[in-house]
Design an enzyme around this catalytic site. Sequence first.
Site, PDB file in Angstrom:
ATOM      1  NE  ARG A   1     -14.198   3.044  12.496  1.00 44.51           N
ATOM      2  CZ  ARG A   1     -13.522   3.044  11.367  1.00 44.51           C
ATOM      3  NH1 ARG A   1     -13.088   4.169  10.866  1.00 44.51           N
ATOM      4  NH2 ARG A   1     -13.278   1.929  10.715  1.00 44.51           N
TER       5      ARG A   1
ATOM      6  CB  SER B   1      -6.774   7.310   8.332  1.00 42.94           C
ATOM      7  OG  SER B   1      -6.328   7.295   9.655  1.00 42.94           O
TER       8      SER B   1
ATOM      9  CE  LYS C   1      -4.326  -1.223   2.254  1.00 38.78           C
ATOM     10  NZ  LYS C   1      -5.161  -0.941   3.419  1.00 38.78           N
TER      11      LYS C   1
END
Length: 169
Positions: free
Chosen positions: A100, A137, A51
């Site tokens: 979350r 992010s 990545k």
Amino acid sequence: MTGPESEELPLRRAVCPGSFDPVTNGHLDIIARASKLYDVVHVAVMINKSKQGLFTVDERIDLLRRTTEEYGNVQVEAFHGLLVDFCKQRDIPAIVKGLRAVSDFDYELQMAQMNNGLSGVETLFVPTNPTYSFLSSSLVKEVAAWGGDVSHLVPPIVLEALAERLGRK
């Protein structure tokens, strides 16, 4: 002194892993809460060579060190490979993860069970502060790239680094 009073208790250690590209106020909330529960909190910045991040691993480490220095018991470093190996090398018995939403739990539960099965490392799930329940992010980078205001989502030094990286002053 002899006896139980003279024996030092082992340090309670945990790790907060992630890519932190970039670190957000949601990340910092979980790290701050973990720092109150553990003597030493290792923040492990994952290296994923497949990545391409917005920030280099070294830049992420620097931003994390600067934004967590007030806690006094947080150590930031990079890792490559299995998180359980990172834990074994440092005698860390616990992983702290923020959740979350229910969708996070499905994936994180599988990871926690795998990590425990591989090494006995436990995972502590911490519900995210509702203020940051939508925050990631990826979203911060996308909004910032389009010129949106993310000043309430990241620390000031991260905001400055984002503006510099994206060519916005």
